[in-house]
Motif scaffolding. Structure first.
Motif, PDB file in Angstrom:
ATOM      1  N   PRO A  37       3.562 -29.499 -52.064  1.00  0.00           N
ATOM      2  CA  PRO A  37       4.007 -28.302 -52.789  1.00  0.00           C
ATOM      3  C   PRO A  37       5.116 -27.523 -52.077  1.00  0.00           C
ATOM      4  O   PRO A  37       5.769 -26.680 -52.688  1.00  0.00           O
ATOM      5  N   GLY A  38       5.327 -27.809 -50.784  1.00  0.00           N
ATOM      6  CA  GLY A  38       6.343 -27.081 -50.024  1.00  0.00           C
ATOM      7  C   GLY A  38       7.722 -27.699 -50.057  1.00  0.00           C
ATOM      8  O   GLY A  38       8.652 -27.156 -49.449  1.00  0.00           O
ATOM      9  N   ARG A  39       7.870 -28.813 -50.757  1.00  0.00           N
ATOM     10  CA  ARG A  39       9.195 -29.444 -50.818  1.00  0.00           C
ATOM     11  C   ARG A  39      10.207 -28.468 -51.423  1.00  0.00           C
ATOM     12  O   ARG A  39       9.985 -27.884 -52.485  1.00  0.00           O
ATOM     13  N   GLY A  40      11.318 -28.285 -50.750  1.00  0.00           N
ATOM     14  CA  GLY A  40      12.335 -27.345 -51.180  1.00  0.00           C
ATOM     15  C   GLY A  40      12.096 -25.931 -50.689  1.00  0.00           C
ATOM     16  O   GLY A  40      12.987 -25.082 -50.790  1.00  0.00           O
ATOM     17  N   LYS A  41      10.896 -25.654 -50.164  1.00  0.00           N
ATOM     18  CA  LYS A  41      10.557 -24.327 -49.656  1.00  0.00           C
ATOM     19  C   LYS A  41      10.358 -24.342 -48.144  1.00  0.00           C
ATOM     20  O   LYS A  41      10.745 -23.396 -47.457  1.00  0.00           O
ATOM     21  N   ILE A  42       9.719 -25.393 -47.637  1.00  0.00           N
ATOM     22  CA  ILE A  42       9.606 -25.553 -46.186  1.00  0.00           C
ATOM     23  C   ILE A  42      10.982 -25.940 -45.647  1.00  0.00           C
ATOM     24  O   ILE A  42      11.571 -26.935 -46.078  1.00  0.00           O
ATOM     25  N   GLN A  43      11.486 -25.150 -44.728  1.00  0.00           N
ATOM     26  CA  GLN A  43      12.827 -25.371 -44.191  1.00  0.00           C
ATOM     27  C   GLN A  43      12.817 -25.967 -42.787  1.00  0.00           C
ATOM     28  O   GLN A  43      13.802 -26.583 -42.371  1.00  0.00           O
ATOM     29  N   ARG A  44      11.730 -25.761 -42.053  1.00  0.00           N
ATOM     30  CA  ARG A  44      11.696 -26.186 -40.650  1.00  0.00           C
ATOM     31  C   ARG A  44      10.304 -26.675 -40.284  1.00  0.00           C
ATOM     32  O   ARG A  44       9.308 -26.048 -40.646  1.00  0.00           O
ATOM     33  N   SER A  93      14.906 -29.388 -41.607  1.00  0.00           N
ATOM     34  CA  SER A  93      15.274 -29.361 -40.192  1.00  0.00           C
ATOM     35  C   SER A  93      14.010 -29.474 -39.343  1.00  0.00           C
ATOM     36  O   SER A  93      12.910 -29.124 -39.774  1.00  0.00           O
ATOM     37  N   ILE A  94      14.171 -29.978 -38.136  1.00  0.00           N
ATOM     38  CA  ILE A  94      13.043 -30.194 -37.234  1.00  0.00           C
ATOM     39  C   ILE A  94      13.343 -29.568 -35.879  1.00  0.00           C
ATOM     40  O   ILE A  94      14.504 -29.385 -35.505  1.00  0.00           O
ATOM     41  N   LEU A  95      12.285 -29.233 -35.170  1.00  0.00           N
ATOM     42  CA  LEU A  95      12.409 -28.824 -33.773  1.00  0.00           C
ATOM     43  C   LEU A  95      11.419 -29.647 -32.971  1.00  0.00           C
ATOM     44  O   LEU A  95      10.251 -29.280 -32.829  1.00  0.00           O
ATOM     45  N   PRO A  96      11.840 -30.815 -32.478  1.00  0.00           N
ATOM     46  CA  PRO A  96      10.935 -31.722 -31.765  1.00  0.00           C
ATOM     47  C   PRO A  96      10.817 -31.323 -30.292  1.00  0.00           C
ATOM     48  O   PRO A  96      11.816 -31.158 -29.597  1.00  0.00           O
ATOM     49  N   LEU A  97       9.592 -31.205 -29.822  1.00  0.00           N
ATOM     50  CA  LEU A  97       9.316 -30.781 -28.458  1.00  0.00           C
ATOM     51  C   LEU A  97       8.306 -31.725 -27.824  1.00  0.00           C
ATOM     52  O   LEU A  97       7.205 -31.910 -28.355  1.00  0.00           O
ATOM     53  N   VAL A  98       8.681 -32.338 -26.718  1.00  0.00           N
ATOM     54  CA  VAL A  98       7.751 -33.156 -25.948  1.00  0.00           C
ATOM     55  C   VAL A  98       7.094 -32.256 -24.908  1.00  0.00           C
ATOM     56  O   VAL A  98       7.782 -31.552 -24.158  1.00  0.00           O
ATOM     57  N   VAL A  99       5.770 -32.282 -24.865  1.00  0.00           N
ATOM     58  CA  VAL A  99       5.017 -31.397 -23.975  1.00  0.00           C
ATOM     59  C   VAL A  99       4.560 -32.182 -22.756  1.00  0.00           C
ATOM     60  O   VAL A  99       3.810 -33.153 -22.870  1.00  0.00           O
ATOM     61  N   GLY A 100       5.028 -31.758 -21.592  1.00  0.00           N
ATOM     62  CA  GLY A 100       4.585 -32.335 -20.337  1.00  0.00           C
ATOM     63  C   GLY A 100       3.443 -31.524 -19.758  1.00  0.00           C
ATOM     64  O   GLY A 100       2.548 -31.072 -20.468  1.00  0.00           O
TER      65      GLY A 100
END
Length: 274
Positions: free
Chosen positions: A72-79, A153-160
């Protein structure tokens, strides 16, 4: 010039050919009950998800049970903010990719520049492309996001090595509103006999659902560090966790002698009272 992080595990964890990948994703999502919203159907989606990151043949159906809720978030979820554990490169902190986009067989997803700027000043955050170069935990999530949400858009974060507080601080800085979804990539227990794994994983699930601050350990989940950060933030933001699916590799595509556990969770905002 665009700094592209190319696909590293296409052809291993998931199909490298776009047509086959599309077909597999559609199958998993169909099996999970995904469908486009219409009429008076619910138009909300979870704020956060925990999903597994094994090869699709092992955990694709479990992951799809979470991704189907984002339809349902397609077009509304931006990140989508994606956090997963470091499997390849040990380091202290939380690693930005130093890339402008991530490539998959389905195309490229842009890295959210505003999100990078919002956390780059935090002492636990560093730019470490080598931590992302061969990391599968984040990459395997991207085709699902492309299938369900399209060009997001994405914000990928690898957690050490990091504390739950340090993870939660990053999540708080990126929390946003309904346009932002948080995604934690983690499997559960690793390489126990089937019955023992089920016992361990059932206990872990109950621990997550209680949201009482009891830490998850790495023997319970490889993504324990980002999970613990999410649980801390979820409690503070009054999210309600829900178990969507719980299985292991012995249930999907492997032997039951030594299995890996997989679970999918969704975290919803508490309903507001009129």
């Amino acid at each position: 010039m665009t700094r592209m992080r190319p696909a590293a595990v296409a052809g291993a964890f998931y199909p490298a050919q776009a047509t086959i990948l599309n077909k597999d994703l559609q199958h998993y999502l169909h099996e999970a009950g995904a469908r486009l919203p219409s009429g008076q159907e619910a138009l909300s989606w979870p704020k956060a998800l925990i999903v597994p990151h094994a090869g699709y043949v092992y955990s694709g159906l479990i992951a799809a049970s979470a991704y189907s809720l984002l339809v349902p978030g397609r077009g509304k979820i931006q990140r989508v903010v994606i956090l997963g554990p470091a499997h390849r490169v040990p380091f202290r902190g939380i690693a930005l990719p130093g890339a402008d986009a991530f490539q998959t067989p389905l195309g490229a997803l842009p890295v959210d520049r505003a999100g990078v700027a919002a956390i780059a000043h935090l002492p636990q955050v560093l730019e470490l492309p080598i931590a992302h170069a061969q990391e599968h935990a984040l990459e395997v999530q991207l085709p699902f996001l492309q299938e369900v949400l399209g060009q997001v858009s994405i914000l990928p974060l690898v957690v050490g090595e990091a504390s739950p507080r340090e993870v939660a601080e990053v999540l708080d800085a990126l929390w946003g509103g309904p346009e932002t979804v948080i995604l934690i990539s983690s499997d559960l227990s690793h390489y126990h006999p089937y019955a023992e794994a089920r016992s361990i994983d059932n206990a872990t699930v109950q621990q997550i659902l209680r949201l009482d601050g009891t830490p998850i350990h790495h023997e319970q989940a490889c993504g324990a560090t980002p999970i613990n950060g999410l649980l801390q933030a979820a409690h503070r933001h009054h999210l309600q966790p829900r178990l969507l699916d719980l299985r292991n590799s012995g249930d999907t595509a492997g032997s039951r002698d030594a299995v890996v556990g997989y679970a999918a969770f969704a975290f919803f905002a508490e309903p507001t009272t009129p």
